[in-house]
Every structure is written in structure tokens, then in C-alpha cells.
Design a protein around this motif. Structure first.
Motif, PDB file in Angstrom:
ATOM      1  N   THR A  59     -17.423 -32.794  86.217  1.00  0.00           N
ATOM      2  CA  THR A  59     -18.370 -31.703  85.993  1.00  0.00           C
ATOM      3  C   THR A  59     -19.471 -31.668  87.046  1.00  0.00           C
ATOM      4  N   SER A  69     -15.288 -28.826  86.032  1.00  0.00           N
ATOM      5  CA  SER A  69     -15.249 -28.736  84.573  1.00  0.00           C
ATOM      6  C   SER A  69     -14.814 -30.089  84.026  1.00  0.00           C
ATOM      7  N   CYS A  70     -14.893 -30.217  82.701  1.00  0.00           N
ATOM      8  CA  CYS A  70     -14.427 -31.450  82.056  1.00  0.00           C
ATOM      9  C   CYS A  70     -13.112 -31.209  81.337  1.00  0.00           C
ATOM     10  N   ALA A 118     -24.266 -23.974  83.389  1.00  0.00           N
ATOM     11  CA  ALA A 118     -22.984 -24.184  82.712  1.00  0.00           C
ATOM     12  C   ALA A 118     -22.568 -22.911  81.989  1.00  0.00           C
ATOM     13  N   ASN A 167     -19.065 -25.508  85.684  1.00  0.00           N
ATOM     14  CA  ASN A 167     -20.357 -25.657  86.356  1.00  0.00           C
ATOM     15  C   ASN A 167     -20.429 -24.587  87.432  1.00  0.00           C
ATOM     16  N   TYR A 200     -24.508 -28.268  79.792  1.00  0.00           N
ATOM     17  CA  TYR A 200     -23.193 -28.350  79.150  1.00  0.00           C
ATOM     18  C   TYR A 200     -23.326 -28.516  77.646  1.00  0.00           C
TER      19      TYR A 200
END
Length: 300
Positions: A26, A218-219, A248, A260, A269
Motif C-alpha cells: 500500500t 493496494s493491499c 485512499a 492509494n 485506509y
């Protein structure tokens, strides 16, 4: 407790107050008090036993692909195992160290005409993270191919698990429960046609690229799949795509992702996550649980 871990372990790369935003997918996260990059099991064991003896909090992260580190950072010692990234192929078995890329592991299987790991061709995590979370995609799960795992317990002892002992479930494995550190995994695969394996991996990667916002930090998939629903559809139907807090944003390409877009922070986030959870609960009565791991200190 040692004031300077770098002096305590001069042969191990250790950084002090290192921003974890350099390592997370992220591009967010506060500093680790101490960040170590062990090269082998012996170095992991030294660090684990030191932390245990000194009551020092210990955190292990892999590729940090499905992870949010709060802006307050992580207390104590954090280990990243990406230097332990060896991959071997013996017959129908692929043996990978915890820090090996799951994607590279699938390529090793492909290169030896072994089938069974194609589903993971685009999963950006490490092998250790894949075991820890029972990573899966496109109908495949890690539990279907991982036959043996070597892990280290919090006191530094080594434990070997077979598939049944790993107690795999949806985004769950036994190492989550006993706080084990995955060191190595063995994947039992089957002989296949290399061209067919390659074609399936290419197809899955193309589908992933078409649907997911891979071009932005991103996660990955943020929320677990609620029973009877799809998280992304609920978020889409709630009109939340494009919702932004700070830097975010709920992805406009795939509602299950938070990206992001402009120097976002972990707090940004978390604000988006909480807003999405509250809105979906209000509109549909469904509680969204996070799939992404959220760790670290709260900011003051």
C-alpha cells in the motif's frame, strides 16, 4: 533488553526506526522500532530467542501484500523474511522457503511441468504469507497443494506440520493460532503439460489484470467474502466506488480493493474501511470482516 540490536547481531541486516511504507504494497505504514532481514533459519532462531528472552514484541511480515501497518508503526522487533527465498523442485514436489514469492514458486512448478499451483500465478504474497492465510484465487486454495510446512514457535523451537495439522480454513491456518513463523513449505503437485499450465496461468493473470487495479498500490482484496454475498458487489451496490478519504480510495475498477491514489496513509485506509463497513451494514445489514491483516500501534 539491548539498546542496539545492530551491535547484538552484527551479521544480520538490522535497521532502526525504519519506515515500513518502503515495504508494504500500500506504500503506507509507520516505522518499525527494529527491522531485521534474516538470511537463514539460524538467524531467525537467534532473533526469536532474543526477543523471547527479553520480552520484546516480535512481528513477522512477508511480502506485506495483504497487510496494513498503522501509522504508529510496530513496537519491538519486526522481521522480513524475503532474503530466505530459495525454491527447489524434487520430483513432483516444490520446496520453497517462506520468503520466496508465491508467483515465482508457481513459475518454478510450470518450468518443471507440474500442475496444481496455477491458481496462485498472480497472488503477490510470499509463500509464508500464503500458508499463514491459506491464500487462494480462482477456485484454488493453498490447502489443496501444501503437504508439509516447517515453522518456528515463539520460543525458537522448530515444528513440522502435515496438511491435516495445519487446520486450513478460509483465510486461516494453525500457524495463526500458535503464532508460528513459517520457514518452508512443500507443495505436492502432479505432472502436467507445460503448454497447458502456461496457458492457464496466462489466462488467470489476464483476467486479474482486467478486473483488478494492479496499476495502483493496494493491499489486495480487503474484505472476506460474507456468507451468501460477495463483498465487492455489496460495496458497489452501496454506491461506494470512488469514495475517498485522504489519499485512499475505494477502487473504481474493483470495489473490493482500496487503492492509494495520492500519498495515502494507513489512517486514510482505515477510515475508508470503517466507512465501507458502516455503510454496507446500514444499507444491507451485512457485517464485512477484513481479510487484510491490520497491525501496529495506534497513532496518538
Amino acid at each position: 533488553m539491548a539498546n542496539n540490536l545492530m551491535q547484538e547481531f552484527p551479521d544480520i541486516q538490522i535497521l532502526k526506526d525504519e519506515p515500513l511504507s518502503k515495504y508494504t504494497n500500500t506504500k503506507t505504514g509507520g516505522p518499525a522500532d527494529w527491522l531485521a532481514f534474516p538470511k537463514d533459519v539460524a538467524e531467525v532462531q537467534k532473533l526469536v530467542q532474543f526477543a523471547d528472552a527479553n520480552a520484546m514484541p516480535l512481528t513477522v511480515i512477508g511480502n506485506a501484500s495483504n497487510l496494513i501497518v498503522r501509522d504508529g508503526g510496530i513496537e519491538g522487533l519486526t522481521m522480513i523474511l524475503t532474503q530466505m527465498n530459495g525454491i527447489q523442485v524434487e520430483g513432483n514436489r516444490v520446496i520453497a522457503q517462506a520468503g520466496a514469492s508465491y508467483i515465482e514458486t508457481t513459475k518454478a512448478a510450470r518450468d518443471h511441468s507440474l500442475t496444481g499451483l496455477e491458481f496462485a500465478a498472480g497472488i503477490p504474497g510470499s509463500v509464508g504469507g500464503a500458508i499463514f492465510m491459506n491464500a487462494g484465487a480462482y477456485g484454488g486454495e493453498t490447502k489443496n497443494v501444501a503437504s508439509e510446512v516447517t515453522a518456528m514457535l515463539p520460543d525458537g523451537t522448530i515444528k513440522h506440520y502435515d496438511n491435516e495439522e495445519l487446520d486450513f480454513g478460509y483465510r486461516h491456518s494453525a500457524v495463526q493460532d500458535n503464532h508460528g513463523i513459517v520457514l518452508e513449505a512443500v507443495f505436492d503437485l502432479k505432472p502436467g503439460d507445460q503448454a497447458e499450465i502456461t496457458a492457464l496461468m496466462d489466462d488467470l493473470n489476464a483476467r486479474r489484470a482486467a478486473k483488478q487495479p494492479l496499476e495502483l498500490p493496494s493491499c489486495g482484496s480487503v474484505f472476506k467474502r460474507p456468507e451468501g454475498y460477495f463483498a465487492g458487489k455489496l460495496i458497489h451496490d452501496a454506491g461506494l466506488q470512488g469514495y475517498t478519504s485522504g489519499g485512499a480510495q475505494v477502487s473504481t475498477k474493483h470495489a473490493g480493493f482500496i487503492v492509494n491514489v495520492d500519498h495515502g496513509t494507513a489512517t486514510d485506509y482505515l477510515n475508508v474501511i470503517h466507512h465501507v463497513q458502516a455503510t454496507v451494514k446500514e444499507k444491507f445489514g451485512v457485517s464485512l470482516e477484513t481479510e487484510v491483516r491490520i497491525i501496529g500501534r495506534e497513532t496518538e
